[in-house]
Design a protein around this motif. Structure first.
Motif, short mmCIF file in Angstrom:
data_model
loop_
_atom_site.label_atom_id
_atom_site.label_comp_id
_atom_site.label_asym_id
_atom_site.label_seq_id
_atom_site.Cartn_x
_atom_site.Cartn_y
_atom_site.Cartn_z
N VAL A 209 0.85 -1.19 0.00
CA VAL A 209 0.00 0.00 0.00
C VAL A 209 0.88 1.24 0.00
CG1 VAL A 209 -1.81 1.30 1.18
CG2 VAL A 209 -1.83 -1.21 1.24
N ILE A 210 0.73 2.05 -1.03
CA ILE A 210 1.45 3.32 -1.14
C ILE A 210 0.53 4.41 -0.60
CG2 ILE A 210 2.60 4.93 -2.70
CD1 ILE A 210 2.74 2.54 -4.73
N GLN A 211 0.94 5.11 0.43
CA GLN A 211 0.07 6.12 1.03
C GLN A 211 0.70 7.50 0.96
OE1 GLN A 211 0.82 7.86 3.96
NE2 GLN A 211 2.60 6.69 4.65
N ASN A 212 -0.13 8.48 0.67
CA ASN A 212 0.30 9.88 0.64
C ASN A 212 -0.84 10.76 1.14
OD1 ASN A 212 1.60 8.61 -2.15
ND2 ASN A 212 3.04 9.90 -1.02
N TYR A 213 -0.47 11.93 1.66
CA TYR A 213 -1.45 12.91 2.13
C TYR A 213 -1.28 14.20 1.35
CZ TYR A 213 -2.76 9.82 5.91
OH TYR A 213 -3.24 8.75 6.62
N VAL A 214 -2.40 14.88 1.14
CA VAL A 214 -2.39 16.11 0.35
C VAL A 214 -1.70 17.24 1.10
CG1 VAL A 214 -3.83 17.84 -0.80
CG2 VAL A 214 -4.45 15.42 -0.92
N GLY A 215 -1.91 17.33 2.43
CA GLY A 215 -1.30 18.42 3.18
C GLY A 215 -1.59 18.33 4.66
N VAL A 216 -1.26 19.40 5.37
CA VAL A 216 -1.39 19.42 6.83
C VAL A 216 -2.30 20.56 7.30
CG1 VAL A 216 0.83 18.29 7.22
CG2 VAL A 216 0.73 20.79 7.05
N THR A 217 -2.95 21.26 6.38
CA THR A 217 -3.88 22.33 6.73
C THR A 217 -5.25 22.03 6.14
OG1 THR A 217 -3.47 23.69 4.77
CG2 THR A 217 -1.95 23.97 6.64
#
Length: 284
Positions: A209-217
Motif C-alpha cells: 500500500v502506497i500512502q500519501n497525504y495532500v497536506g497538513v492544513t
C-alpha cells in the motif's frame, strides 16, 4: 461510509421538530411555524461530491423529501424544515456563520467536519439554549469528559468500512500494489488508512500500500490538482487501485485514472474507490 450522516441529520431534525422551538421570534421573515436548521460546511463546499455532499443530501431530504437534484425522492417524507446553508470558502468565515445562526435563534446548527470543533466548543457554550451538531467531532463540557448537553457529536467507525474497501481493492488489483490518498494528515484519516491496509492484507498478505497525504492544513481537503498529482505518482509506482479519503482533493484521482487510459479490450487499467458519497457518476 458517511451515508449515516444523511440518516442521522434527518433523525436529529425530527427530534427537534417534535420539541418546542423557543426562539421562533428571532427568525425575521422566515416561517416561524417551522423548525429552522442552519448548516455550515467545511471549505470543500457542498458540491465536493463526497463528505460535504453527503451532509447536504441529508438536510435537503429533511427539507424537501428530495435529493439535491430536485428530481429524485429520498424515500422518506419531508420534515418541512426551513434550511439555510453557508459555504465559508476559508476557515475564518466559519465562526461568524455559526454565530449568525445561533444569534437568530435557529433550532439546530450543524457544523460539517472535525475542524469546526474548537469553534463549536465556544459557540455552543455561548448559546446554551441552541441545539448544535458536529460531524466527525466530539464536544465536551468544561471538564473535558462530559459530552456537552446541547451538542450532538456524530462520530463513525471509519476503519470498519475502510477494511472492506481494502479487501475489495486487494482482490481487484493485478499488480499487488494499492494506493491511498488522504486529505489532511490527521488521526481521523489515519483511521481510514489503517482499516484499508488491514483489509487489504487480510485478502492478500503480500499486498503493498502506497500512502500519501495532500497536506497538513484545511486546504488539503480542496486541492484536486494535488490529488491528481499524487495519484499519477502512485500509478507510476505500480498502484492499480486507489482509495481516496480526501474530500474534494480526491476528485483529482479520478482524473488521473482516466488519463491513465484503458487496455486493448477497452477496460480501465486503474481504478479509484471514492469515499463518503456514491462517486460512481464522477467518471462513469
Amino acid at each position: 461510509m458517511k451515508y449515516k450522516v444523511l440518516l442521522t441529520l434527518i433523525v436529529l431534525s425530527s427530534l427537534i421538530f417534535a420539541g418546542q422551538a423557543c426562539n421562533r421570534g428571532l427568525y425575521g421573515a422566515d416561517d416561524k411555524s417551522k423548525i429552522h436548521v442552519g448548516i455550515v460546511f467545511d471549505i470543500g463546499g457542498k458540491d465536493d461530491r463526497s463528505f460535504n455532499a453527503a451532509a447536504w443530501t441529508g438536510v435537503k431530504c429533511a427539507e424537501t423529501g428530495m435529493l439535491p437534484d430536485g428530481r429524485t425522492s429520498c424515500g422518506k417524507p419531508a420534515l418541512g424544515i426551513v434550511l439555510r446553508d453557508v459555504e465559508p470558502g476559508n476557515p475564518v468565515s466559519i465562526e461568524p456563520a455559526m454565530r449568525a445562526f445561533a444569534e437568530r435563534g435557529y433550532d439546530l446548527v450543524i457544523g460539517v467536519g472535525f475542524a469546526q470543533g474548537p469553534i463549536m466548543q465556544a459557540v455552543a457554550k455561548d448559546y446554551p439554549n441552541i441545539h448544535f451538531a458536529i460531524i466527525d467531532g466530539v464536544i465536551f463540557e468544561d471538564d473535558g469528559k462530559t459530552p456537552k448537553a446541547n451538542v450532538a457529536s456524530l462520530v463513525f467507525k471509519e476503519h470498519e468500512g475502510s477494511y472492506l474497501v481494502g479487501m475489495i481493492a486487494a482482490m481487484t488489483s493485478k499488480t499487488g500494489k494499492l494506493g491511498f490518498i488522504g486529505g489532511m494528515d490527521i488521526g481521523l484519516i489515519h483511521q481510514f488508512e489503517g482499516g484499508y491496509e488491514q483489509g487489504a492484507k487480510a485478502a492478500n498478505p503480500n499486498i503493498q500500500v502506497i500512502q500519501n497525504y495532500v497536506g497538513v492544513t484545511d486546504a488539503a481537503w480542496n486541492n484536486p490538482g494535488k490529488g491528481k498529482e499524487i495519484a499519477l505518482a502512485q500509478i507510476s509506482k505500480g498502484a492499480d487501485v486507489i482509495f481516496t479519503a480526501a474530500g474534494n482533493s480526491g476528485l483529482g484521482a479520478f482524473d488521473a485514472v482516466e488519463q491513465s487510459g484503458k487496455d486493448s479490450s477497452g477496460r480501465a487499467m486503474h481504478y479509484v474507490i471514492g469515499v463518503d458519497s456514491n462517486q460512481n457518476m464522477v467518471k462513469p
